[in-house]
Design an enzyme around this catalytic site. Sequence first.
Site, PDB file in Angstrom:
ATOM      1  N   LYS A 156     -46.491 -32.689 -61.507  1.00 36.48           N
ATOM      2  CA  LYS A 156     -46.766 -31.388 -60.896  1.00 36.48           C
ATOM      3  C   LYS A 156     -46.654 -31.429 -59.367  1.00 36.48           C
ATOM      4  O   LYS A 156     -46.567 -30.379 -58.733  1.00 36.48           O
ATOM      5  CB  LYS A 156     -48.154 -30.872 -61.304  1.00 36.48           C
ATOM      6  CG  LYS A 156     -49.330 -31.639 -60.739  1.00 36.48           C
ATOM      7  CD  LYS A 156     -50.641 -30.987 -61.158  1.00 36.48           C
ATOM      8  CE  LYS A 156     -51.831 -31.729 -60.570  1.00 36.48           C
ATOM      9  NZ  LYS A 156     -53.113 -31.080 -60.929  1.00 36.48           N
ATOM     10  N   ASP A 157     -46.640 -32.631 -58.768  1.00 35.91           N
ATOM     11  CA  ASP A 157     -46.502 -32.751 -57.314  1.00 35.91           C
ATOM     12  C   ASP A 157     -45.057 -32.705 -56.846  1.00 35.91           C
ATOM     13  O   ASP A 157     -44.801 -32.589 -55.644  1.00 35.91           O
ATOM     14  CB  ASP A 157     -47.124 -34.069 -56.829  1.00 35.91           C
ATOM     15  CG  ASP A 157     -48.632 -34.111 -56.966  1.00 35.91           C
ATOM     16  OD1 ASP A 157     -49.255 -33.028 -57.024  1.00 35.91           O
ATOM     17  OD2 ASP A 157     -49.197 -35.225 -57.010  1.00 35.91           O
ATOM     18  N   ARG A 194     -54.086 -22.200 -57.462  1.00 33.16           N
ATOM     19  CA  ARG A 194     -53.961 -21.634 -58.814  1.00 33.16           C
ATOM     20  C   ARG A 194     -55.320 -21.517 -59.488  1.00 33.16           C
ATOM     21  O   ARG A 194     -55.638 -20.490 -60.112  1.00 33.16           O
ATOM     22  CB  ARG A 194     -53.035 -22.533 -59.656  1.00 33.16           C
ATOM     23  CG  ARG A 194     -53.049 -22.235 -61.154  1.00 33.16           C
ATOM     24  CD  ARG A 194     -52.350 -23.335 -61.930  1.00 33.16           C
ATOM     25  NE  ARG A 194     -52.981 -24.635 -61.734  1.00 33.16           N
ATOM     26  CZ  ARG A 194     -54.040 -25.061 -62.414  1.00 33.16           C
ATOM     27  NH1 ARG A 194     -54.608 -24.294 -63.333  1.00 33.16           N
ATOM     28  NH2 ARG A 194     -54.544 -26.262 -62.200  1.00 33.16           N
ATOM     29  N   ARG A 195     -56.160 -22.546 -59.383  1.00 31.48           N
ATOM     30  CA  ARG A 195     -57.488 -22.491 -59.996  1.00 31.48           C
ATOM     31  C   ARG A 195     -58.389 -21.502 -59.270  1.00 31.48           C
ATOM     32  O   ARG A 195     -59.155 -20.763 -59.897  1.00 31.48           O
ATOM     33  CB  ARG A 195     -58.136 -23.885 -59.994  1.00 31.48           C
ATOM     34  CG  ARG A 195     -57.416 -24.915 -60.842  1.00 31.48           C
ATOM     35  CD  ARG A 195     -58.220 -26.210 -60.919  1.00 31.48           C
ATOM     36  NE  ARG A 195     -57.458 -27.266 -61.568  1.00 31.48           N
ATOM     37  CZ  ARG A 195     -57.081 -28.399 -60.987  1.00 31.48           C
ATOM     38  NH1 ARG A 195     -57.408 -28.625 -59.717  1.00 31.48           N
ATOM     39  NH2 ARG A 195     -56.399 -29.308 -61.647  1.00 31.48           N
ATOM     40  N   ARG A 219     -61.012 -31.268 -50.997  1.00 32.13           N
ATOM     41  CA  ARG A 219     -60.062 -32.371 -51.032  1.00 32.13           C
ATOM     42  C   ARG A 219     -60.809 -33.642 -51.420  1.00 32.13           C
ATOM     43  O   ARG A 219     -62.024 -33.669 -51.544  1.00 32.13           O
ATOM     44  CB  ARG A 219     -59.418 -32.572 -49.652  1.00 32.13           C
ATOM     45  CG  ARG A 219     -58.317 -31.573 -49.298  1.00 32.13           C
ATOM     46  CD  ARG A 219     -57.054 -31.757 -50.121  1.00 32.13           C
ATOM     47  NE  ARG A 219     -56.559 -33.118 -50.138  1.00 32.13           N
ATOM     48  CZ  ARG A 219     -55.762 -33.650 -49.226  1.00 32.13           C
ATOM     49  NH1 ARG A 219     -55.378 -32.941 -48.188  1.00 32.13           N
ATOM     50  NH2 ARG A 219     -55.331 -34.888 -49.344  1.00 32.13           N
ATOM     51  N   ARG A 224     -64.774 -35.923 -55.370  1.00 31.71           N
ATOM     52  CA  ARG A 224     -65.018 -34.572 -55.887  1.00 31.71           C
ATOM     53  C   ARG A 224     -66.193 -34.567 -56.870  1.00 31.71           C
ATOM     54  O   ARG A 224     -67.035 -33.660 -56.824  1.00 31.71           O
ATOM     55  CB  ARG A 224     -63.753 -34.032 -56.549  1.00 31.71           C
ATOM     56  CG  ARG A 224     -62.579 -33.895 -55.587  1.00 31.71           C
ATOM     57  CD  ARG A 224     -61.388 -33.230 -56.241  1.00 31.71           C
ATOM     58  NE  ARG A 224     -60.185 -33.394 -55.425  1.00 31.71           N
ATOM     59  CZ  ARG A 224     -59.119 -32.625 -55.493  1.00 31.71           C
ATOM     60  NH1 ARG A 224     -59.078 -31.621 -56.341  1.00 31.71           N
ATOM     61  NH2 ARG A 224     -58.072 -32.840 -54.717  1.00 31.71           N
ATOM     62  N   CYS A 274     -45.273 -26.210 -55.602  1.00 25.52           N
ATOM     63  CA  CYS A 274     -46.221 -26.774 -56.555  1.00 25.52           C
ATOM     64  C   CYS A 274     -47.662 -26.399 -56.244  1.00 25.52           C
ATOM     65  O   CYS A 274     -48.549 -26.607 -57.074  1.00 25.52           O
ATOM     66  CB  CYS A 274     -46.064 -28.302 -56.611  1.00 25.52           C
ATOM     67  SG  CYS A 274     -46.297 -29.129 -55.026  1.00 25.52           S
TER      68      CYS A 274
END
Length: 331
Positions: free
Chosen positions: A79-80, A127-128, A145, A151, A240
């Site tokens: 996805k990157d 997106r989230r 980040r 996280r 992306c």
Amino acid sequence: MTRPLRLGTRGSALAMAQSGQVAEALTEATGREVELVQIVTAGDRSSAPVHRLGVGVFVSALRDALTAGTIDFAVHSYKDLPTAAAAGLHIAAVPTRQDPRDALVAKGGRTLAELPPGAVVGTGALRRIAQLHALGMQLEVIPIRGNVDTRLGRVLGPDADLDAVVLARAGLARLGRTGVITETLDPMLMLPAPAQGALAVECRADDTDLVELLAVLDHAPSRAAVVAERALLATLEAGCSAPVAAYAVIAEGEPTGSGDEGDYAQEIYLRGAVISPDGTRDLRLSRTGTPADAAEIGKALAAELLDLGADSILGHDGSTGPGTQHIGSTE
């Protein structure tokens, strides 16, 4: 004696874990030894929100090392990758994809529906953020980040300052951390990023022996799903980190033969969405076809989304567009 193959990888715990798993699989399948070579990328050196860093920020240094010949192949989180092909490089394999869904990790073991209004939720993806806003739950969503442990520490650690975080389930699985998940999010609520959970094994296109060797790792259904999702992303001309979601599922369709031993044709079912960052515009559509037509299915679904105004959400025409839209064929 044949020297070990040099596999380039980012140095994060997740990147090292997934690259290590690819290395082990290749050695087991072919007998070739593999050594990991850590590469520092521009994304690793920056503390800016992911969606502001630009396309390819986590992969350009790896690709430079490939082109220079200092590594033999690289493993990327698919996805990157930018959707445009890299000159002289080739995606030799897409290994079996991990579960592409997003996962919630919340204080007190809460699910998403159990979070109270005003709960503070952190995530690194626009997106989230867009989809959480679109749910209308009055959550406070902030960009964060850091690696997976950083996280998680913001929810589970002694200095926790968030009520929940949303991460890719695949990353937690590769690190053996699925036990902290309080809910794996239904794609009907949180559609994944294009190619989420998939890896791309890349090498130089002219290294034909290595192209052939790495092909043993390729999983055709995973590749077809990723091709469909990324064709949608490319046709939308979105990066992306854009608020674009896509999820393709490969399933058996109608029987093509007779009797109990008849063959079943495979079908690909692709869902796509474009959501404004504030969640007020939410376009969702789906399309089906065969895996052989994966790219065309992605392009066609993107064209339908553009017809509904996706370009205005993505900023291609400079407008934002008022109102809320929930549009879908089977959603």
